[in-house]
Design a protein around this motif. Structure first.
Motif, PDB file in Angstrom:
ATOM      1  N   THR A   1       1.398   0.330 -10.693  1.00  0.00           N
ATOM      2  CA  THR A   1       1.175   0.951 -12.051  1.00  0.00           C
ATOM      3  C   THR A   1       2.123   0.123 -13.231  1.00  0.00           C
ATOM      4  O   THR A   1       1.501   0.162 -14.264  1.00  0.00           O
ATOM      5  CB  THR A   1       1.934   2.487 -11.927  1.00  0.00           C
ATOM      6  OG1 THR A   1       1.434   3.050 -10.817  1.00  0.00           O
ATOM      7  CG2 THR A   1       1.726   2.975 -13.179  1.00  0.00           C
TER       8      THR A   1
ATOM      9  N   ILE B   1       3.156  -8.663   2.002  1.00  0.00           N
ATOM     10  CA  ILE B   1       3.788  -7.175   1.565  1.00  0.00           C
ATOM     11  C   ILE B   1       4.567  -6.555   2.817  1.00  0.00           C
ATOM     12  O   ILE B   1       3.424  -6.147   3.460  1.00  0.00           O
ATOM     13  CB  ILE B   1       3.145  -6.532   0.402  1.00  0.00           C
ATOM     14  CG1 ILE B   1       2.697  -7.379  -0.524  1.00  0.00           C
ATOM     15  CG2 ILE B   1       3.844  -5.492   0.286  1.00  0.00           C
ATOM     16  CD1 ILE B   1       3.907  -8.050  -1.413  1.00  0.00           C
TER      17      ILE B   1
ATOM     18  N   ASN C   1      -5.822  -7.452  -3.161  1.00  0.00           N
ATOM     19  CA  ASN C   1      -4.907  -7.869  -4.093  1.00  0.00           C
ATOM     20  C   ASN C   1      -3.702  -6.699  -4.568  1.00  0.00           C
ATOM     21  O   ASN C   1      -3.790  -5.325  -4.014  1.00  0.00           O
ATOM     22  CB  ASN C   1      -5.640  -7.801  -5.556  1.00  0.00           C
ATOM     23  CG  ASN C   1      -6.703  -6.887  -6.198  1.00  0.00           C
ATOM     24  OD1 ASN C   1      -6.539  -6.730  -7.064  1.00  0.00           O
ATOM     25  ND2 ASN C   1      -7.379  -6.332  -5.175  1.00  0.00           N
TER      26      ASN C   1
ATOM     27  N   GLY D   1      -3.688  -1.347  -3.407  1.00  0.00           N
ATOM     28  CA  GLY D   1      -2.870   0.013  -3.547  1.00  0.00           C
ATOM     29  C   GLY D   1      -2.044   0.260  -2.378  1.00  0.00           C
ATOM     30  O   GLY D   1      -1.039   1.017  -2.399  1.00  0.00           O
TER      31      GLY D   1
HETATM   32  O1  PRX Z   1       4.157  -0.999  -2.556  1.00  0.00           O
HETATM   33  C1  PRX Z   1       3.147  -1.813  -3.097  1.00  0.00           C
HETATM   34  C2  PRX Z   1       1.730  -0.828  -2.747  1.00  0.00           C
HETATM   35  O2  PRX Z   1       1.660   0.015  -3.659  1.00  0.00           O
HETATM   36  C3  PRX Z   1       2.697   0.202  -4.870  1.00  0.00           C
HETATM   37  C4  PRX Z   1       2.270   0.194  -6.076  1.00  0.00           C
HETATM   38  O3  PRX Z   1       1.416   1.562  -6.202  1.00  0.00           O
HETATM   39  P1  PRX Z   1       0.927   1.842  -7.595  1.00  0.00           P
HETATM   40  O4  PRX Z   1       1.974   1.952  -8.374  1.00  0.00           O
HETATM   41  O5  PRX Z   1       0.194   3.140  -7.206  1.00  0.00           O
HETATM   42  O6  PRX Z   1      -0.253   0.814  -8.032  1.00  0.00           O
HETATM   43  C5  PRX Z   1      -1.136   0.550  -7.233  1.00  0.00           C
HETATM   44  C6  PRX Z   1      -2.060  -0.543  -7.856  1.00  0.00           C
HETATM   45  C7  PRX Z   1      -3.197  -1.212  -7.007  1.00  0.00           C
HETATM   46  C8  PRX Z   1       3.120  -1.339  -4.498  1.00  0.00           C
HETATM   47  O7  PRX Z   1       4.480  -1.582  -5.112  1.00  0.00           O
HETATM   48  N1  PRX Z   1       0.846  -1.778  -3.042  1.00  0.00           N
HETATM   49  C9  PRX Z   1      -0.323  -2.086  -3.660  1.00  0.00           C
HETATM   50  N2  PRX Z   1      -0.949  -2.787  -3.512  1.00  0.00           N
HETATM   51  C10 PRX Z   1      -0.782  -3.437  -2.094  1.00  0.00           C
HETATM   52  C11 PRX Z   1       0.431  -2.810  -1.908  1.00  0.00           C
HETATM   53  N3  PRX Z   1       0.807  -2.936  -0.647  1.00  0.00           N
HETATM   54  C12 PRX Z   1       0.302  -4.024   0.143  1.00  0.00           C
HETATM   55  N4  PRX Z   1      -0.849  -4.655  -0.204  1.00  0.00           N
HETATM   56  C13 PRX Z   1      -1.405  -4.344  -1.379  1.00  0.00           C
HETATM   57  N5  PRX Z   1      -2.478  -5.133  -1.765  1.00  0.00           N
END
Ligand code: PRX
Length: 643
Positions: free
Chosen positions: A402, A505, A398, A376
């Protein structure tokens, strides 16, 4: 440490690189094997129809049902095993529903929804706290072929209204309120106001009265769940078999523009993707317990509180409460009590726990737990090291969105015994043809230290978004580009790739910010703040924060500066604006500070320089500012944040 899915001999022998390669090069063969993990009423005729890129149709011709796969199909082997474990440290309730009991409750909910006129294809908006009825409602919708749209209970009227308007639900399911840290959040006034603001009006509102907040009813529209449920104690409602491509739900998420996008998910592809992820990534076995600490209002709650674990025949814990109440050991006590094997949380939650007594990590018997998955938001190394050492378990970061519904980057422990690297969510997950592209030229970057945009070459694998709800054009224009004849999906995340193929990331390329793992659009917050009568203009940026990852920071230009006579007047206006955001979007979107300036830094063509503002707030180099119109504007912000 290896912890493979039991009996998975054939994949155990396979090298992950081959496994991944096959998922891309022999897409049909790979996914038709995965499709066997779920039940079909009639089998798919075609694995993937990509004749109209970038739209991908998975498992065409197959008919199935998500609720059947999550609930009914387990009745044969595990009717009396736990399915849904509800724990509330807010109301001190704890209740375990077996698969048989869950089946009964879901049918009661489905029968009530049917009585209220819900049919296949209708939308049902669910605005609920973390209570079992929320799960019943989601599963009842997919049982009927209705499309649910869950709105996070922490969102307020404005955010809710735009989602009601866009999804146009026939029925809204809600409750009197949620609880947080012992305080009630009254849902009903927010819901009534949202319906008033929305051009679309639902026919009925079905309300769960948990007796935590007042709930005045609107005559002719509002119905109480309790008495309606009584009428259907023994009603059976069969699953509606739907095409694999039938939408199962929409879930709204923020992007660059103020208007949230309805991410539309299919049925068959999603069922297969989740079943496969439970096997290859999370390694959860039937009869075990899965504990995801998210909320059903977010994608993690959809995929890994409700559908994923249940499809895998696992019990799933639904937890209402804070991670530190009654104390910071509450989650670990649940791991011990319910013999949790797989746990899923977010880095912010772990940073919160890190402030508690470390002895709480070793107080409970965690021997059943195989791994803790975190997602997330970026997982910082100190947090990862702390929790890994404290639990003595593998920590698996991981990365997903969404839009994708399940991981894009991870170490797929079921099929890969590669080690995790701190700071990296790992390698591309099978099914995703991940590319790191130069943001200017679109050329693929080989790796090393060069930063690029994390992209996925189409088709997206099963389970990912089909389109933007009722807006195919927006789906294509927002996410896709054609490069050398190939369709490429952008995640809007910056990344780098090391020589071993591990990705790192580096944050979003757009105006999305991530506050405590909650994805928010700065433009939505700006729109809300601009509705204050004394705000002429505002810029909201995400600023690095030790605990929450990022917080929103707002810089506003007021219309009538004579009102800002002194510090006290500024604080008063700041308070008013924060209240406004609370009422409109919800406290999750409230900026940490609202500061006042006489002018915003802009380019000569009038674009607000949000990146430069962010850099100043984070004491970083602002980069090239040659296009800036008035350097004094940025200096004002610098003075405020350093002063
Ligand atoms: O920027 C990335 C970040 O959260 C975004 C997606 O958020 P959401 O749509 O709420 O979905 C979350 C699902 C787990 C991404 O575009 N993000 C998500 N996971 C990571 C992350 N940034 C770094 N490391 C992660 N593991």
């Amino acid at each position: 440490m290896r912890f493979y899915w039991s009996g998975n001999e054939e994949t155990r022998m396979t090298n992950y690189a081959d496994f991944h390669r096959r998922s891309i090069e022999d897409r049909e063969g790979f996914w038709s094997e995965q499709a066997k993990l779920v039940d079909w009423q009639s089998p798919p005729q075609q694995v993937c129809d990509y004749s109209n890129p970038p739209f991908a149709k998975w498992f065409v011709g197959g008919t199935t049902n998500l609720c059947h796969n999550a609930v009914d199909r387990h009745l044969k082997d595990r009717a009396d095993q736990a399915a849904l474990i509800f724990v509330s440290t807010e109301t001190n309730q704890e209740k375990v529903y077996t698969f048989r009991e869950l089946h009964t409750e879901v049918q009661r909910m489905a029968a009530v929804l049917k009585d209220l006129g819900v049919q296949k294809g209708d939308r049902v908006l669910i605005y609920m706290p973390m209570i079992p009825e929320a799960a019943f409602a989601m599963l009842a919708c997919t049982r009927l072929g209705a499309i649910h749209s869950v709105v996070f209970g922490g969102f307020a009227s404005g955010a809710l209204a735009s989602r009601i308007e866009d999804s146009a639900p026939r029925v809204i399911v809600s409750a009197d309120g949620g609880l947080r840290g012992g305080k009630a959040v009254e849902y009903k006034p927010l819901l009534d106001e949202a319906i008033r603001l929305s051009a679309h009006k639902p026919e009925s509102v079905l309300l769960v009265d948990r007796q935590v907040a007042p709930m005045p009813l609107v005559e002719g529209r509002d119905r109480l769940w309790g008495p309606l449920r009584e009428k259907h104690l023994n009603t059976s409602v069969p699953c509606e078999w739907v095409d694999a491509t039938h939408p199962s739900y929409t879930l709204y998420t923020s992007g660059t523009t103020g208007k949230p996008k309805g991410v539309q998910r299919d049925t068959g592809g999603y069922a297969v993707a989740l079943a496969a992820s439970m096997k290859h990534i999370y390694c959860g076995n039937p009869g075990e317990t899965y504990f995801s600490t998210s909320d059903i209002g977010w994608v993690v709650g959809h995929s890994y509180i409700i559908y994923g674990p249940l499809i895998a025949g696992m019990a799933t814990i639904m937890y209402e409460g804070l991670p530190i109440r009654p104390d910071g050991g509450i989650w670990w006590s649940l791991v011990e009590k319910y013999k949790v094997t797989v746990m899923f949380s977010a880095p912010t939650a772990i940073r919160v726990l890190k402030k508690q007594d470390p002895a709480l990590l070793s107080k409970y018997d965690l021997s059943t737990l195989r791994a803790l998955f975190l997602a997330g938001e970026p997982l910082d190394e100190p947090t990862a090291q702390w929790i890994s050492a404290g639990l003595g378990k593998p920590i698996i970061d991981n990365y997903w969105q969404t839009e994708t519904g399940w991981p894009i980057l991870s170490i797929c422990k079921g099929v890969d015994d590669a080690a995790s690297k701190f700071g990296s969510p790992g390698k591309p997950v099978y099914g995703y043809d991940v590319k790191l592209l130069d943001d200017q030229t679109g050329e693929e970057l080989a790796g090393g230290d060069v930063k690029g945009v994390v992209c996925v070459e189409g088709p997206l694998p099963p389970g990912c978004m089909q389109t933007v709800w009722r807006d195919d054009a927006r789906f294509v224009s927002t996410y896709w580009k054609q490069l050398s004849g190939k369709w490429v999906y952008s995640t809007f995340d910056w990344g780098v790739k090391d020589k071993d193929g591990y990705f790192y990331i580096l944050g979003r390329t757009d105006d999305v910010i991530n506050v405590a793992g909650h994805r928010l659009g700065t433009r939505e917050i700006e729109e809300s703040i601009s509705s204050h009568p004394n705000v002429a203009e505002v810029a909201v940026v995400g600023v690095a924060d030790q605990l929450k990852g990022q917080v929103a920071m707002a810089f506003a230009v007021v219309k009538d500066a004579s009102q800002l006579t002194d510090e006290a007047a500024a604080l008063k206006l700041e308070g008013e604006i924060m209240k406004l955001v609370d009422r409109d979007l919800g406290a999750v979107a409230r900026p940490a500070r609202v500061r006042f300036v006489t002018v915003l830094p802009k380019t000569r063509s009038g674009k607000v320089l949000r990146r430069a503002i962010q850099a100043v707030c984070e004491s970083r180099d602002t980069g090239d500012l040659t296009t800036m119109d008035d350097p004094a504007a940025l200096q004002q912000i610098r003075d405020l944040v350093t002063g």
